[in-house]
Design an enzyme around this catalytic site. Structure first.
Site, PDB file in Angstrom:
ATOM      1  N   GLY A  70       0.823  -1.193   0.000  1.00  0.00           N
ATOM      2  CA  GLY A  70       0.000   0.000   0.000  1.00  0.00           C
ATOM      3  C   GLY A  70       0.863   1.251   0.000  1.00  0.00           C
ATOM      4  O   GLY A  70       2.088   1.197   0.153  1.00  0.00           O
ATOM      5  N   GLY A 119       0.017  -5.115   0.675  1.00  0.00           N
ATOM      6  CA  GLY A 119      -1.207  -4.968  -0.096  1.00  0.00           C
ATOM      7  C   GLY A 119      -1.230  -5.807  -1.350  1.00  0.00           C
ATOM      8  O   GLY A 119      -2.308  -6.158  -1.857  1.00  0.00           O
ATOM      9  N   GLU A 142       5.059  -6.082   7.442  1.00  0.00           N
ATOM     10  CA  GLU A 142       4.542  -4.942   8.221  1.00  0.00           C
ATOM     11  C   GLU A 142       5.277  -4.696   9.525  1.00  0.00           C
ATOM     12  O   GLU A 142       5.369  -3.552   9.985  1.00  0.00           O
ATOM     13  CB  GLU A 142       3.040  -5.146   8.484  1.00  0.00           C
ATOM     14  N   ASP A 150      -1.967  -7.269   7.535  1.00  0.00           N
ATOM     15  CA  ASP A 150      -3.394  -7.045   7.328  1.00  0.00           C
ATOM     16  C   ASP A 150      -3.768  -7.555   5.934  1.00  0.00           C
ATOM     17  O   ASP A 150      -3.199  -8.524   5.474  1.00  0.00           O
ATOM     18  CB  ASP A 150      -3.748  -5.564   7.541  1.00  0.00           C
TER      19      ASP A 150
END
Length: 363
Positions: A70, A119, A142, A150
């Site tokens: 992301g 992402g 992350e 996530d």
């Protein structure tokens, strides 16, 4: 939204029954921003009931990878500016896309060629047919920025064999094609030189063969996975109840003469790495992966992750600090709060899991 060359940042085109969705920010290794997520939703809206589209294929522009993750710079700006609702909106729309790919009523094929991280796992890892190549580099990194996996990553991590999920989630280790198939992040290995042929076969198939049958014509057996070789020490160390206990077991294994010198080096390096990462991010990630293992479905894992990412974004300094150190200033010297595992509140992970965002993920 467009890149510097004024092309759309997601290209959507349909031909021969194949809907091709190409992430098109090659200079940023196709990192996802909100505009790209919305363009992807629009294409999937158009194709869902289009009788001329039978299969959807996701790939990335450029030679470097499908998607590097992301837009973490944008995330840091929103967090630092206190724009919590904008942060929540981004994650809600991104997670809706992740779930939609998993639930799409038509076969969804993803080419996770090259870098596919964060992402990128969210858009490739939940596809019906996940292709990796000899260039593939998959990871959920992350914790390197003081955050937690996530985009449904914990759903995949929780279902990896043994304690591989805890290992990958805490360390952010990069998987090659063999490891990705072994860990359950991919289904088939296709050499990159054959991707165009596979794409053409999906588009021009002359018979009603299923996408899986077509993929098998190009599928090859990858080399033995390194993760399988490391399973014994990974399962031993990462079965410990807490992160400090995992580090303690790794230190003990690094001195275990029954292991090979390479394995002792791996355990030592892993312990050193965990000592450098955000204590908060590590503790929350361990709890999240283990709890995801008990959840009934992907949407439940996404809801859990949404609460965690909003807890980080609205209450924790480690997220913007990690992005600053790794992505913005690139000094690689984050100042975590707290700085060590010994200083971490033992209830930190429980507090994170109990956090309730103001706006729920699913209406």
């Amino acid at each position: 939204m467009t890149d510097a060359d004024a092309e759309p940042t997601v290209l959507a085109r349909a031909s021969g029954g194949l809907g091709q969705l190409t992430l098109n920010r090659p200079r940023a290794i196709n990192a996802l921003d909100l505009g790209m997520i919305r363009l992807a939703h629009e294409a999937l809206d158009a194709w869902e009931h289009d009788t001329e589209v039978d299969i959807v294929l996701l790939d990335g522009a450029g030679e470097r990878g499908l998607c590097a993750g992301g837009d973490v710079r944008g995330l840091a700006e929103r967090v630092n500016d206190g724009r919590a609702e904008e942060t929540a909106q981004f994650f809600r729309e991104e997670y809706a896309l992740n779930a939609r790919i998993a639930e799409y009523p038509k076969p969804f094929v993803a080419f996770a060629d090259g870098i596919t991280m964060g992402g990128g796992i969210g858009v490739a890892g939940h596809a019906a047919i996940r292709i990796v190549t000899e260039r593939s580099q998959l990871a959920m990194p992350e914790t390197r920025i003081g955050f937690t996996p996530d985009v449904g990553g914990t759903w995949l991590l929780g279902r990896a064999p043994g304690r591989v999920g805890e290992y990958l989630g805490l360390t952010g280790a990069v998987m090659d094609a063999s490891d990705a198939v072994y860990a359950g992040f991919a289904d088939h290995f296709v050499p990159s030189e054959n991707l165009d042929g596979l794409r053409d076969a999906l588009e021009t198939r002359a018979d009603p063969s299923s996408p899986t049958e077509l993929v098998l014509l190009f599928d090859e057996t990858p080399p033995p996975p390194k993760l399988a070789e490391a399973r014994a020490w990974i399962d031993d160390a990462f079965a410990a109840e807490t992160v400090p206990e995992i580090v303690e077991r790794l230190r003990a294994l690094s001195a275990d003469r029954s292991l090979s010198e390479r394995q002792r080096d791996e355990t030592r390096a892993t312990a050193d790495l965990l000592g450098e990462l955000s204590p908060t991010g590590l503790a929350v990630t361990l709890a999240s992966v283990r709890r995801s293992r008990e959840l009934p479905g992907l949407r439940d894992a996404l809801a859990q992750e949404y609460g965690l990412v909003m807890w980080f974004a609205t209450t924790q300094p480690d997220l913007p600090e990690g992005i600053r150190a790794q992505v913005i200033d690139k000094d690689r010297s984050p100042r975590w709060t707290p700085a060590t595992l010994a200083e971490l509140d033992p209830d930190a992970a429980a507090s994170a899991l109990a956090f309730q965002p103001e706006t729920p993920l699913w209406d």
